[in-house]
Write a protein that holds these residues in place. Sequence first.
Motif, PDB file in Angstrom:
ATOM      1  N   GLY A  47      48.403  46.679  37.826  1.00  0.00           N
ATOM      2  CA  GLY A  47      48.861  45.310  37.895  1.00  0.00           C
ATOM      3  C   GLY A  47      48.566  44.474  37.146  1.00  0.00           C
ATOM      4  N   VAL A  48      47.638  44.520  37.022  1.00  0.00           N
ATOM      5  CA  VAL A  48      46.674  43.987  35.301  1.00  0.00           C
ATOM      6  C   VAL A  48      47.260  43.637  34.288  1.00  0.00           C
ATOM      7  N   GLY A  51      50.988  42.395  35.270  1.00  0.00           N
ATOM      8  CA  GLY A  51      50.607  40.745  35.118  1.00  0.00           C
ATOM      9  C   GLY A  51      50.696  40.172  33.876  1.00  0.00           C
ATOM     10  N   LEU A  52      50.149  40.629  32.564  1.00  0.00           N
ATOM     11  CA  LEU A  52      49.660  40.615  31.310  1.00  0.00           C
ATOM     12  C   LEU A  52      50.858  40.753  30.897  1.00  0.00           C
ATOM     13  N   ASN A  55      53.301  37.153  31.565  1.00  0.00           N
ATOM     14  CA  ASN A  55      52.629  35.986  31.107  1.00  0.00           C
ATOM     15  C   ASN A  55      52.430  35.699  29.411  1.00  0.00           C
ATOM     16  N   LYS A 153      42.996  35.927  30.703  1.00  0.00           N
ATOM     17  CA  LYS A 153      43.661  36.551  32.526  1.00  0.00           C
ATOM     18  C   LYS A 153      43.556  37.926  33.139  1.00  0.00           C
ATOM     19  N   ALA A 154      43.265  38.801  31.778  1.00  0.00           N
ATOM     20  CA  ALA A 154      42.825  40.209  33.178  1.00  0.00           C
ATOM     21  C   ALA A 154      41.970  40.247  33.591  1.00  0.00           C
ATOM     22  N   GLU A 156      40.589  37.525  35.305  1.00  0.00           N
ATOM     23  CA  GLU A 156      41.229  36.560  36.459  1.00  0.00           C
ATOM     24  C   GLU A 156      42.181  37.420  37.639  1.00  0.00           C
ATOM     25  N   TYR A 157      43.028  38.474  37.094  1.00  0.00           N
ATOM     26  CA  TYR A 157      43.950  39.480  37.711  1.00  0.00           C
ATOM     27  C   TYR A 157      43.624  40.185  37.940  1.00  0.00           C
ATOM     28  N   ALA A 160      41.971  40.279  42.126  1.00  0.00           N
ATOM     29  CA  ALA A 160      43.159  39.418  42.651  1.00  0.00           C
ATOM     30  C   ALA A 160      44.008  40.866  43.071  1.00  0.00           C
ATOM     31  N   TRP A 161      44.292  41.783  42.348  1.00  0.00           N
ATOM     32  CA  TRP A 161      44.953  42.945  42.072  1.00  0.00           C
ATOM     33  C   TRP A 161      43.893  44.008  43.271  1.00  0.00           C
ATOM     34  N   GLY A 197      38.933  46.468  40.528  1.00  0.00           N
ATOM     35  CA  GLY A 197      39.191  45.352  40.108  1.00  0.00           C
ATOM     36  C   GLY A 197      38.020  44.283  40.231  1.00  0.00           C
TER      37      GLY A 197
END
Length: 272
Positions: A47-48, A51-52, A55, A153-154, A156-157, A160-161, A197
């Motif tokens: 997921g990370v 997302g990256l 992004n 960002k990683a 942050e993600y 969440a994941w 996470g």
Amino acid sequence: MKKFDVLTPIGLVVGVVMLIFGIVTNGGITGFFSFIDPASLLIVLGGVIAGLLINFPVKDMKHIFTVIKQGFSQNEQNLDQLIKTFVTLSERARREGLLALEVEIEKVKDPFIRKGVLLAVDGIEPDMINDIMSAEITAMEERHRKGRNILEKAGEYAPAWGMIGTLIGLVLMLKNLNDPSSLGPNMAVALLTTLYGTLFANLVCLPLASKLALKTDQEVFLKQIIIEGVIGVQAGQNPKLLEEKLSAFLSSKERQKAAELITSGEALNDEA
């Protein structure tokens, strides 16, 4: 000069060891293995990464390993030697003129110092030198910010994941309440994804991002001293006055060390 920053791997190892110790102390070796779940790990890491990739552009993602590597290195900021360098340059410039610095600057390894001194030798106005070198600092900060932003960002993600994985595990568990044998594995996915996470964010990504931000601040500080030194040399300031001016950036202990270094008359080529 860059060297390996041993504190980064030490911090990572201490964090992992304390986590394992806490698990083994309460649950034994078998308890430790119950905290290993490939499905949970894949959900978080996958997921990370996804997302990256969404992004950031490819050109930024290509440098991710270089960015991480920077967190394991540090620049030796020898400020007292830096001041010694500018005092020596100032003495040479007052004695023989700015043009004589073209030979002297060959002994200096730092490209930022060389660029500033060569601008001074070329007769560029002090305000313009300040603008040119400050622009280079701004560009450096922007490059560093982009690289650091990937880790932020990683960070942050990842939690969440972890929560997404928890929801997946809960859904699977609720759909199979009539099958007691599936409750344990589904509950493990539900809880371990949140653990993975949070751990990935707070032990790896966010601490590395903070370290990189600190390294950038230190580098900006060093370059600001260099700008002051270059302008002082070009203006023909008295070496002693220039030393006093640049020493304002140092602590009292560093000032004493710088004074001793200048008195000893060491060479230029070991500057920060």
